[in-house]
Enzyme design. Sequence first.
Site, PDB file in Angstrom:
ATOM      1  N   LYS A   1       0.828  -1.215   0.000  1.00  0.00           N
ATOM      2  CA  LYS A   1       0.000   0.000   0.000  1.00  0.00           C
ATOM      3  C   LYS A   1       0.858   1.260   0.000  1.00  0.00           C
ATOM      4  O   LYS A   1       0.657   2.154  -0.819  1.00  0.00           O
ATOM      5  CB  LYS A   1      -0.908  -0.002   1.245  1.00  0.00           C
ATOM      6  CG  LYS A   1      -1.572   1.328   1.531  1.00  0.00           C
ATOM      7  CD  LYS A   1      -2.546   1.248   2.693  1.00  0.00           C
ATOM      8  CE  LYS A   1      -1.980   1.555   4.057  1.00  0.00           C
ATOM      9  NZ  LYS A   1      -1.675   2.977   4.328  1.00  0.00           N
ATOM     10  N   ASN A   2       1.821   1.302   0.920  1.00  0.00           N
ATOM     11  CA  ASN A   2       2.556   2.558   1.102  1.00  0.00           C
ATOM     12  C   ASN A   2       3.636   2.792   0.052  1.00  0.00           C
ATOM     13  O   ASN A   2       4.268   3.846   0.037  1.00  0.00           O
ATOM     14  CB  ASN A   2       3.129   2.636   2.522  1.00  0.00           C
ATOM     15  CG  ASN A   2       2.005   2.802   3.542  1.00  0.00           C
ATOM     16  OD1 ASN A   2       0.872   3.117   3.176  1.00  0.00           O
ATOM     17  ND2 ASN A   2       2.314   2.586   4.810  1.00  0.00           N
TER      18      ASN A   2
ATOM     19  N   ARG B   1      -5.344  10.659   3.962  1.00  0.00           N
ATOM     20  CA  ARG B   1      -4.362  11.698   4.216  1.00  0.00           C
ATOM     21  C   ARG B   1      -3.283  11.727   3.149  1.00  0.00           C
ATOM     22  O   ARG B   1      -2.705  12.766   2.870  1.00  0.00           O
ATOM     23  CB  ARG B   1      -3.670  11.430   5.557  1.00  0.00           C
ATOM     24  CG  ARG B   1      -4.469  11.771   6.746  1.00  0.00           C
ATOM     25  CD  ARG B   1      -3.575  11.773   7.962  1.00  0.00           C
ATOM     26  NE  ARG B   1      -3.018  13.095   8.202  1.00  0.00           N
ATOM     27  CZ  ARG B   1      -1.872  13.548   7.758  1.00  0.00           C
ATOM     28  NH1 ARG B   1      -1.107  12.792   7.025  1.00  0.00           N
ATOM     29  NH2 ARG B   1      -1.469  14.757   8.038  1.00  0.00           N
TER      30      ARG B   1
ATOM     31  N   CYS C   1      -5.801  12.397  12.537  1.00  0.00           N
ATOM     32  CA  CYS C   1      -6.524  11.147  12.390  1.00  0.00           C
ATOM     33  C   CYS C   1      -6.382  10.360  13.671  1.00  0.00           C
ATOM     34  O   CYS C   1      -5.807  10.840  14.641  1.00  0.00           O
ATOM     35  CB  CYS C   1      -6.028  10.370  11.181  1.00  0.00           C
ATOM     36  SG  CYS C   1      -4.368   9.762  11.392  1.00  0.00           S
TER      37      CYS C   1
ATOM     38  N   ASP D   1       3.731   0.640  12.079  1.00  0.00           N
ATOM     39  CA  ASP D   1       2.571  -0.023  11.463  1.00  0.00           C
ATOM     40  C   ASP D   1       2.413  -1.483  11.888  1.00  0.00           C
ATOM     41  O   ASP D   1       1.439  -2.136  11.524  1.00  0.00           O
ATOM     42  CB  ASP D   1       2.647   0.066   9.930  1.00  0.00           C
ATOM     43  CG  ASP D   1       2.418   1.486   9.446  1.00  0.00           C
ATOM     44  OD1 ASP D   1       1.930   2.316  10.232  1.00  0.00           O
ATOM     45  OD2 ASP D   1       2.743   1.766   8.270  1.00  0.00           O
TER      46      ASP D   1
ATOM     47  N   ILE E   1       6.862   7.225  16.990  1.00  0.00           N
ATOM     48  CA  ILE E   1       6.517   7.848  15.701  1.00  0.00           C
ATOM     49  C   ILE E   1       5.218   8.651  15.795  1.00  0.00           C
ATOM     50  O   ILE E   1       5.157   9.804  15.372  1.00  0.00           O
ATOM     51  CB  ILE E   1       6.392   6.787  14.577  1.00  0.00           C
ATOM     52  CG1 ILE E   1       7.620   5.881  14.532  1.00  0.00           C
ATOM     53  CG2 ILE E   1       6.147   7.457  13.218  1.00  0.00           C
ATOM     54  CD1 ILE E   1       8.920   6.528  14.142  1.00  0.00           C
TER      55      ILE E   1
ATOM     56  N   ARG F   1      -9.088  -0.458   3.948  1.00  0.00           N
ATOM     57  CA  ARG F   1      -8.162   0.516   3.356  1.00  0.00           C
ATOM     58  C   ARG F   1      -6.840  -0.134   2.969  1.00  0.00           C
ATOM     59  O   ARG F   1      -6.159   0.359   2.076  1.00  0.00           O
ATOM     60  CB  ARG F   1      -7.838   1.628   4.379  1.00  0.00           C
ATOM     61  CG  ARG F   1      -8.928   2.613   4.609  1.00  0.00           C
ATOM     62  CD  ARG F   1      -8.437   3.723   5.519  1.00  0.00           C
ATOM     63  NE  ARG F   1      -7.073   4.053   5.161  1.00  0.00           N
ATOM     64  CZ  ARG F   1      -6.117   4.384   6.017  1.00  0.00           C
ATOM     65  NH1 ARG F   1      -6.368   4.458   7.295  1.00  0.00           N
ATOM     66  NH2 ARG F   1      -4.901   4.665   5.598  1.00  0.00           N
TER      67      ARG F   1
ATOM     68  N   ARG G   1      -0.751  14.484  13.099  1.00  0.00           N
ATOM     69  CA  ARG G   1      -0.120  14.343  11.783  1.00  0.00           C
ATOM     70  C   ARG G   1      -0.019  15.651  11.000  1.00  0.00           C
ATOM     71  O   ARG G   1      -0.672  15.840   9.968  1.00  0.00           O
ATOM     72  CB  ARG G   1      -0.837  13.259  10.971  1.00  0.00           C
ATOM     73  CG  ARG G   1      -0.799  11.934  11.701  1.00  0.00           C
ATOM     74  CD  ARG G   1      -1.422  10.826  10.920  1.00  0.00           C
ATOM     75  NE  ARG G   1      -0.534  10.243   9.936  1.00  0.00           N
ATOM     76  CZ  ARG G   1      -0.857   9.227   9.163  1.00  0.00           C
ATOM     77  NH1 ARG G   1      -2.048   8.690   9.255  1.00  0.00           N
ATOM     78  NH2 ARG G   1      -0.008   8.736   8.289  1.00  0.00           N
TER      79      ARG G   1
HETATM   80  N1  EPU Z   1       5.427  14.754  10.834  1.00  0.00           N
HETATM   81  C1  EPU Z   1       5.476  16.101  11.133  1.00  0.00           C
HETATM   82  N2  EPU Z   1       5.373  16.995  10.102  1.00  0.00           N
HETATM   83  C2  EPU Z   1       5.250  16.604   8.800  1.00  0.00           C
HETATM   84  C3  EPU Z   1       5.209  15.219   8.494  1.00  0.00           C
HETATM   85  C4  EPU Z   1       5.299  14.307   9.547  1.00  0.00           C
HETATM   86  O1  EPU Z   1       5.584  16.493  12.289  1.00  0.00           O
HETATM   87  O2  EPU Z   1       5.158  17.464   7.912  1.00  0.00           O
HETATM   88  C5  EPU Z   1       5.514  13.777  11.933  1.00  0.00           C
HETATM   89  C6  EPU Z   1       4.222  12.962  12.038  1.00  0.00           C
HETATM   90  O3  EPU Z   1       3.246  13.652  12.779  1.00  0.00           O
HETATM   91  C7  EPU Z   1       4.693  11.706  12.711  1.00  0.00           C
HETATM   92  C8  EPU Z   1       6.109  11.544  12.148  1.00  0.00           C
HETATM   93  O4  EPU Z   1       6.485  12.807  11.635  1.00  0.00           O
HETATM   94  O5  EPU Z   1       4.749  11.887  14.092  1.00  0.00           O
HETATM   95  C9  EPU Z   1       6.243  10.496  11.069  1.00  0.00           C
HETATM   96  O6  EPU Z   1       5.291  10.695  10.062  1.00  0.00           O
HETATM   97  P1  EPU Z   1       5.557  10.334   8.522  1.00  0.00           P
HETATM   98  O7  EPU Z   1       5.460  11.590   7.747  1.00  0.00           O
HETATM   99  O8  EPU Z   1       6.799   9.524   8.425  1.00  0.00           O
HETATM  100  O9  EPU Z   1       4.311   9.420   8.214  1.00  0.00           O
HETATM  101  P2  EPU Z   1       3.383   9.488   6.933  1.00  0.00           P
HETATM  102  O10 EPU Z   1       4.195   9.722   5.728  1.00  0.00           O
HETATM  103  O11 EPU Z   1       2.231  10.370   7.206  1.00  0.00           O
HETATM  104  C10 EPU Z   1       3.650   6.946   6.380  1.00  0.00           C
HETATM  105  C11 EPU Z   1       2.718   5.793   6.174  1.00  0.00           C
HETATM  106  C12 EPU Z   1       2.103   5.411   7.503  1.00  0.00           C
HETATM  107  C13 EPU Z   1       3.235   5.036   8.455  1.00  0.00           C
HETATM  108  C14 EPU Z   1       4.225   6.186   8.578  1.00  0.00           C
HETATM  109  C15 EPU Z   1       5.434   5.894   9.443  1.00  0.00           C
HETATM  110  C16 EPU Z   1       1.979   6.087   3.909  1.00  0.00           C
HETATM  111  C17 EPU Z   1       0.884   6.385   2.973  1.00  0.00           C
HETATM  112  N3  EPU Z   1       1.704   6.151   5.198  1.00  0.00           N
HETATM  113  O12 EPU Z   1       2.854   8.010   6.895  1.00  0.00           O
HETATM  114  O13 EPU Z   1       1.275   4.286   7.267  1.00  0.00           O
HETATM  115  O14 EPU Z   1       2.708   4.727   9.722  1.00  0.00           O
HETATM  116  O15 EPU Z   1       4.692   6.570   7.271  1.00  0.00           O
HETATM  117  O16 EPU Z   1       6.117   4.784   8.963  1.00  0.00           O
HETATM  118  O17 EPU Z   1       3.091   5.764   3.488  1.00  0.00           O
HETATM  119  C18 EPU Z   1      -0.468   2.760   7.679  1.00  0.00           C
HETATM  120  O18 EPU Z   1      -0.160   2.211   6.617  1.00  0.00           O
HETATM  121  O19 EPU Z   1      -1.270   2.254   8.518  1.00  0.00           O
HETATM  122  C19 EPU Z   1       0.127   4.061   7.994  1.00  0.00           C
HETATM  123  C20 EPU Z   1      -0.383   4.885   8.906  1.00  0.00           C
END
Ligand code: EPU
Length: 424
Positions: free
Chosen positions: A25-26, A100, A124, A313, A335, A405, A129
């Site tokens: 998915k990711n 998101r 969420c 995850d 995280i 999802r 986030r």
């Molecule tokens: N963060 C910030 N500011 C930003 C972006 C992130 O403070 O602009 C913080 C977030 O709040 C969080 C941390 O940084 O505390 C890490 O977030 P990250 O941006 O790495 O996560 P993401 O890109 O929103 C992806 C996956 C998630 C997975 C995380 C961490 C996708 C579509 N989603 O999310 O997947 O948990 O990386 O590995 O790739 C899931 O599949 O269930 C899922 C939630």
Amino acid sequence: MKQHERYVVAGGRRLEGEVAISGAKNAALPILAAALLTAGESVIHNAPMIRDVAVMIEILRKLGARVEEGPAGVSGRTLHIRADGVSSLEVGADFTREMRSSIFLMGPLLARVGKIRISYPGGCAIGPRPIDFHLRGLEMLGARIEERFGYIEASVPRRLRGTEIYLDFPSVGATENLMMAAVLAEGTTVIRNAAREPEIVDLQEFLNKLGAKVRGAGLDVIRIDGVRRLGSVEHTVIPDRIEAGTFLAAGAITGGEVTVQGVIPEHLDAVTAKLREMGVTVREGAGSVTAIGPRRLKATDLKTLPYPGFPTDMQPQMMALMAVADGTSIITETIFENRFKVADELRRLGANIKTEGRTAVVQGVRSLSGATVECPALREGMALILAGLVAEGETEIEAIYHIDRGYQNLEEKLTRIGAVIERR
Ligand code: EPU
């Protein structure tokens, strides 16, 4: 989305057999967004047949891309995407609320058409986030960004310009968004403290097959030399390490023997190491991993970290395992701020879990008993299924649209290895 559907799981079956793992998915989601970067054709194999991918396809179509969906396969389907006519530039709240990840349409659209208006994605169930790293990075690349009326309006005067970006935290989504923006920028972009997840390496491969010049993915510095235009690509999405880890956890918790097929064992190292600590026998083959569960799991401690650390995850699923393990386990979630919601639901099944801030203390119990519970989110839903597999009697799991999802053909895959699970 069928809001009222639920799973009913009968506990006490030992799971045994092989499971074919779908495309990740990711990895698929950013790759679908990246297809907007080119007027050429993107052929994407192993796109998992899950709700999030369906929503992303809907968004691409709304933006003017043509998407043809091939026949269903065990690891997903093949998509043919042509984004030569991308015109509509607005992504509304209906989409960003549901997914998101639509945030990383910003990078490709700014690079390709120079303008986007996207509804501000809210928090969420797993935390607030924020998207500040995404926005700051895009601004550094030359985008003008305004936030008003719940929308982010971004535009690029001429062309994005390469620059040096340092991420305060190795955010997966921000790394991907900025990589995609930078491939068509003028000059070189360097992303420091970049996320190192395998999904980022997969995105780099996709982009480079399109004609981009990206190197360093998998390390913490990624360098992108901008090019004027991209071509066509054929790419196979990597296998879903989280889906695979979840099925291994199902083998482990039921004292069974489950083999996940079509995986990259190395991507599962952090998970298999923890399973071994819990007394699970793990065997790795070429493209497969087998987990053989013990009579009783052993407690262990776990801390989530960016890759190659333990993936957040898989944290809720491990909490389910710890709930029935011998001894006390401690989980530290670094995280996301709010990823212990499933503890309340597991407690309804008889688990003994205390949470305080980013720490959860799980005192293993001898047995769980079936009850009605509600999925707070995707991985949390899977934790409830795992608990239901070993709880006495029946467990009813509500709000399973969260699970849809991210898991393709879940009940089929579970039934084939001996679970008794029904969607009602
Ligand atoms: N963060 C910030 N500011 C930003 C972006 C992130 O403070 O602009 C913080 C977030 O709040 C969080 C941390 O940084 O505390 C890490 O977030 P990250 O941006 O790495 O996560 P993401 O890109 O929103 C992806 C996956 C998630 C997975 C995380 C961490 C996708 C579509 N989603 O999310 O997947 O948990 O990386 O590995 O790739 C899931 O599949 O269930 C899922 C939630």
